[in-house]
Design a protein around this motif. Sequence first.
Motif, PDB file in Angstrom:
ATOM      1  N   TYR A  37       0.711  -1.013  -0.037  1.00 21.72           N
ATOM      2  CA  TYR A  37       0.009  -0.006  -0.099  1.00 21.72           C
ATOM      3  C   TYR A  37       1.175   1.174   0.184  1.00 21.72           C
ATOM      4  N   ARG A  38       0.691   2.175  -0.978  1.00 24.28           N
ATOM      5  CA  ARG A  38       1.366   3.371  -1.023  1.00 24.28           C
ATOM      6  C   ARG A  38       0.458   4.518  -0.418  1.00 24.28           C
ATOM      7  N   ALA A  39       1.080   5.350   0.628  1.00 26.73           N
ATOM      8  CA  ALA A  39       0.613   6.412   1.466  1.00 26.73           C
ATOM      9  C   ALA A  39      -0.247   7.497   0.341  1.00 26.73           C
ATOM     10  N   GLN A  40      -1.250   7.963   0.543  1.00 29.11           N
ATOM     11  CA  GLN A  40      -1.902   9.051  -0.545  1.00 29.11           C
ATOM     12  C   GLN A  40      -2.329  10.177   0.329  1.00 29.11           C
ATOM     13  N   ASP A  41      -2.252  11.462  -0.252  1.00 27.69           N
ATOM     14  CA  ASP A  41      -2.614  12.566   0.225  1.00 27.69           C
ATOM     15  C   ASP A  41      -3.397  13.463  -1.039  1.00 27.69           C
ATOM     16  N   ILE A  42      -3.898  14.489  -0.704  1.00 26.62           N
ATOM     17  CA  ILE A  42      -4.265  15.317  -1.774  1.00 26.62           C
ATOM     18  C   ILE A  42      -3.796  16.795  -1.601  1.00 26.62           C
ATOM     19  N   ALA A  43      -3.859  17.520  -2.855  1.00 29.23           N
ATOM     20  CA  ALA A  43      -3.196  18.725  -2.652  1.00 29.23           C
ATOM     21  C   ALA A  43      -3.713  19.726  -1.780  1.00 29.23           C
ATOM     22  N   ASP A  44      -2.787  20.754  -1.410  1.00 26.68           N
ATOM     23  CA  ASP A  44      -3.216  21.735  -0.350  1.00 26.68           C
ATOM     24  C   ASP A  44      -4.506  22.378  -0.847  1.00 26.68           C
ATOM     25  N   PHE A  45      -5.274  23.099  -0.037  1.00 28.70           N
ATOM     26  CA  PHE A  45      -6.494  23.811  -0.354  1.00 28.70           C
ATOM     27  C   PHE A  45      -5.950  24.826  -1.138  1.00 28.70           C
ATOM     28  N   ALA A  46      -4.971  25.852  -0.759  1.00 30.42           N
ATOM     29  CA  ALA A  46      -4.661  26.855  -1.725  1.00 30.42           C
ATOM     30  C   ALA A  46      -4.204  26.590  -3.111  1.00 30.42           C
ATOM     31  N   ASP A  47      -3.709  25.401  -3.273  1.00 34.52           N
ATOM     32  CA  ASP A  47      -3.591  24.933  -4.843  1.00 34.52           C
ATOM     33  C   ASP A  47      -4.682  24.707  -5.510  1.00 34.52           C
ATOM     34  N   THR A  48      -5.670  24.055  -4.770  1.00 33.86           N
ATOM     35  CA  THR A  48      -6.787  23.761  -5.432  1.00 33.86           C
ATOM     36  C   THR A  48      -8.200  24.674  -5.529  1.00 33.86           C
ATOM     37  N   TYR A  49      -8.047  25.510  -4.694  1.00 34.43           N
ATOM     38  CA  TYR A  49      -9.025  26.791  -4.776  1.00 34.43           C
ATOM     39  C   TYR A  49      -8.808  27.887  -5.634  1.00 34.43           C
TER      40      TYR A  49
END
Length: 130
Positions: A37-49
């Motif tokens: 299993y590879r750890a996952q994350d999402i982009a920062d809020f500032a990068d997506t908004y």
Amino acid sequence: MFDKLEIFRMAQGLAVHAGTRQAVIARNVANADTPGYRAQDIADFADTYRKTGDDMRLRTTRAGHLPDAETGLRAAAIREDDVPSEPNGNSVSLEEEMLKAAETKSKHDLAIAVYRSSLGILRTSLGRAR
């Protein structure tokens, strides 16, 4: 009418982002012992908004006044963390996930505080008590 106020949209976006990130972190913790299993994350809020809609764009008074800015809400795509893995191929670090969870909780708390504060200001401006 009030659903178009940018501060409320931003607070909602931050709260939704924090909830989504918390779900990804929980999935990482749940799979901490899963081989490969590879750890996952999402982009920062500032990068997506990004601000959307014509009413949210900066208005120019003459040609060349403001450069064109990128607009739009980019998807918070799940990405794999670049963390060295264990011999079984698992890259989840429980310490890292706990730090991310604490950071995400503080972002969610910030979103709720901004929403409450803005709602209080709005109620005061309308002459209604809290």
